[in-house]
Motif scaffolding. Sequence first.
Motif, PDB file in Angstrom:
ATOM      1  N   GLU A   1       0.840  -1.185   0.000  1.00 49.85           N
ATOM      2  CA  GLU A   1       0.000   0.000   0.000  1.00 49.85           C
ATOM      3  C   GLU A   1       0.878   1.239   0.000  1.00 49.85           C
ATOM      4  OE1 GLU A   1      -3.599   2.029   2.678  1.00 49.85           O
ATOM      5  OE2 GLU A   1      -2.508   0.257   3.382  1.00 49.85           O
TER       6      GLU A   1
ATOM      7  N   THR B   1      -3.122   7.027   8.859  1.00 51.72           N
ATOM      8  CA  THR B   1      -3.378   5.587   8.932  1.00 51.72           C
ATOM      9  C   THR B   1      -3.848   5.270  10.343  1.00 51.72           C
ATOM     10  OG1 THR B   1      -1.104   5.110   9.599  1.00 51.72           O
ATOM     11  CG2 THR B   1      -1.560   5.155   7.240  1.00 51.72           C
TER      12      THR B   1
ATOM     13  N   SER C   1      -0.620   5.475  12.580  1.00 48.06           N
ATOM     14  CA  SER C   1       0.261   6.631  12.651  1.00 48.06           C
ATOM     15  C   SER C   1      -0.485   7.882  12.242  1.00 48.06           C
ATOM     16  CB  SER C   1       1.477   6.425  11.738  1.00 48.06           C
ATOM     17  OG  SER C   1       1.064   6.330  10.389  1.00 48.06           O
TER      18      SER C   1
ATOM     19  N   ARG D   1       5.054   7.289   1.565  1.00 50.69           N
ATOM     20  CA  ARG D   1       5.704   6.056   2.010  1.00 50.69           C
ATOM     21  C   ARG D   1       4.955   4.872   1.419  1.00 50.69           C
ATOM     22  NH1 ARG D   1       9.150   7.040   6.293  1.00 50.69           N
ATOM     23  NH2 ARG D   1       9.157   4.850   6.939  1.00 50.69           N
TER      24      ARG D   1
ATOM     25  N   SER E   1       4.075   0.718   2.304  1.00 47.96           N
ATOM     26  CA  SER E   1       4.066  -0.267   3.379  1.00 47.96           C
ATOM     27  C   SER E   1       3.719  -1.632   2.817  1.00 47.96           C
ATOM     28  CB  SER E   1       3.063   0.129   4.465  1.00 47.96           C
ATOM     29  OG  SER E   1       1.751   0.199   3.935  1.00 47.96           O
TER      30      SER E   1
ATOM     31  N   THR F   1       2.467  -5.366   4.254  1.00 48.93           N
ATOM     32  CA  THR F   1       1.880  -6.014   5.425  1.00 48.93           C
ATOM     33  C   THR F   1       1.733  -7.501   5.157  1.00 48.93           C
ATOM     34  OG1 THR F   1       0.659  -4.001   5.984  1.00 48.93           O
ATOM     35  CG2 THR F   1      -0.081  -6.053   7.010  1.00 48.93           C
TER      36      THR F   1
ATOM     37  N   GLY G   1      13.458   3.103   7.483  1.00 55.55           N
ATOM     38  CA  GLY G   1      12.109   2.550   7.482  1.00 55.55           C
ATOM     39  C   GLY G   1      11.655   2.198   8.881  1.00 55.55           C
ATOM     40  N   ASN G   2      10.580   1.428   8.955  1.00 59.89           N
ATOM     41  CA  ASN G   2      10.007   1.069  10.244  1.00 59.89           C
ATOM     42  C   ASN G   2       9.316  -0.277  10.121  1.00 59.89           C
ATOM     43  OD1 ASN G   2       9.293   1.301  12.922  1.00 59.89           O
ATOM     44  ND2 ASN G   2       7.396   2.416  12.493  1.00 59.89           N
TER      45      ASN G   2
ATOM     46  N   THR H   1       3.915  -5.082   9.625  1.00 59.70           N
ATOM     47  CA  THR H   1       3.929  -4.085   8.558  1.00 59.70           C
ATOM     48  C   THR H   1       5.315  -3.457   8.454  1.00 59.70           C
ATOM     49  OG1 THR H   1       1.596  -3.575   8.923  1.00 59.70           O
ATOM     50  CG2 THR H   1       2.898  -1.947   7.710  1.00 59.70           C
TER      51      THR H   1
ATOM     52  N   SER I   1       7.476  -0.360   6.586  1.00 58.63           N
ATOM     53  CA  SER I   1       7.219   0.947   5.989  1.00 58.63           C
ATOM     54  C   SER I   1       8.538   1.560   5.552  1.00 58.63           C
ATOM     55  CB  SER I   1       6.511   1.858   6.998  1.00 58.63           C
ATOM     56  OG  SER I   1       6.326   3.151   6.455  1.00 58.63           O
TER      57      SER I   1
END
Length: 665
Positions: free
Chosen positions: A544, A552, A555, A562, A564, A566, A616-617, A632, A634
């Motif tokens: 996505e 979102t 967040s 960005r 993501s 999942t 990223g995360n 997820t 990101s």
Amino acid sequence: MAKRPLSFRRLLILRILLLSTPILLIGQAITLRKARSSLLETARQNLTSSAINKATGLQESVRAVESEMLLLADSQALKVGDTNAVSDALSRYSKVASHTVVCLELTEAETGTVISTTCSTPLLPTPLQLPWQQEPTGNPDFYLVDLDSPREGGSTFTRDTYEEPGMRPSLLDLIVAAPIYNPEGELRYTLSAQLGFTQLEDTNPRSLVGKTVIIDPNGIVVTHPNPDLVGLSAVDDLHGSDRFESIISSIRVGNADTLHLFGLLEGGDEWLAGYSGAELPVSTSQTQTWNVLAVTPINQALHALGEIRFILLLLTLGLLAANALLALYVARSLSLPVERLIHYTQQVQDLSSEVKTAPTTHNIWELDYLGKVLERMLRRLEGGAQELRQAWENAQMANQLKNEFLATTSHELRTPLNAILGCIRLVRDGSCDDREEELEFLERADNAAIHLLKIINDILDIAKIESGTVSLDLETVNLDKIVQDVLDMQGLQIQQKGLTLHRPEHTQETWVKGDADKLKQVLLNIVYNAIKFTHEGSITATVEVVQAGEETEESPPIPAPRVSVTIADTGIGIDPKDQKKLFHPFVMVDGSRTRSYEGTGLGLAISKNFMKLMEGNITLYSAGEDQGTSVTLSLPLLANPDVTGVDADNGDGEVPVLVSQQAEG
């Protein structure tokens, strides 16, 4: 009984005195040593200069005598005159000579008969040794007679014409000779003379002119402060002959310097000797090097050191007295505020009562600040105790987690190793029925080895992350292609477990900046965990794109676009209170439900660090046990490669490397 410790005031006084007194004494010793070295260096230079001056004066004196003797020998009175004329000429020379004439002697050249003499004994006992006696040349000549020992019964000469205090002449007697030819060039007479040469000696303690020691070319002492040593060999008969030999050798090569002598006179005192060479003419065409020394006792060279020592002693005593008074004053001014602070702390019985204000001095900032610190410290003691209890609990928890991690890791390493050993030994021992069974065991060993390698790689990765040495090669990559590759790699395992795989419906290419291998490793780890903890149901992968400013569920609005990815499963799920623990190394969820699953629990911790290095995360969410889990990833979204100046896809969804980044601790 235990020894009572000293008070702060007394200890401060003792420390100041014990530290300052040695420094003063050491400073005095260093100053005296430096003064002694300076005085010795000055004495060496002065004595060397004095020796050079003495040698130069002696050389010039002998040269003057040579000129006078040649002029006298060339006079008509000596060439053709009768006996009376010769006597008159010699008498006139004795009066006008530049140096003291001790005596003169005129002998017949052929017979050696003395024509005229003022000497008590003959000056030339062997006249035939003179050069012109063997080969007459008809030309005026000059010869310096080198006496190896004092002449018995010879003439003596003393004089005291210097009236300045501490100054006296040093007499050196030399015998010179010259031939006298008649107008036809025939040898007529041999003229010899004993002359006295003076060397000034300053016996004043502050003077460094020095006494004179002269040693002839044969090493015989000609002049010495002790007359009894005149005529002895300097290198054989004198005390410290090795020193004299060193001086003579140094003069022969043209050096002028200073050397220490021991035992120059009776008593064994140390002397300083400056030395230099004097080139004295032996004849009109030949010279010899004579050794001239200027010597002085070491105590005379260091005479001024006594005055310096006395002044330093007075200065040190004054400084010690001033230092003691200063120590008393400083100790009192520093100890009083400290004593007040001690009394203040003694008045505080417990923390429940009101803490009074600490006393201040208004003079010493540090002590005033110390009082304020004591106030704050008393108020923070209870809070500090609470923090210590919490730290102790955390340490116990960390120790428990470490033990659990070691136990789990040991089990995970031992299980595949046992499988590998068992399968290989069955094949080695020929226990298989056919080739197909051997291949089956080898495949099991291979799978176990791959699993073991994955565990070891996870441990190595977490070690690199902890030490800050892991590095990433960041490049522009196609995220969609990496997701598809990972799903293709895990598709067989998903199918074998009877699970349903839902691939992402996102068809547009998505470009991100990251390390393709590390990104693929993170996705493989997430999909592998989803397969491992899911027994039935499905695994769903979605991609996505979130534009800038969009919100979102997890967040707030983001400042830049960005993308993501999942991975959601329908597996055993995770209790919400344990979800935050999963991203920390060496921290695992309660093993009562996960003990039967393989793995060390390091995967998510490694993945989180890799994603952080790629800007990223990674997040994890589960509604609870048996309600599945979704993870997820990101990453910042990049524009189309054509717009950013990057070449188009080269066929594998990746583009050239842009930057390299290394982890920091």
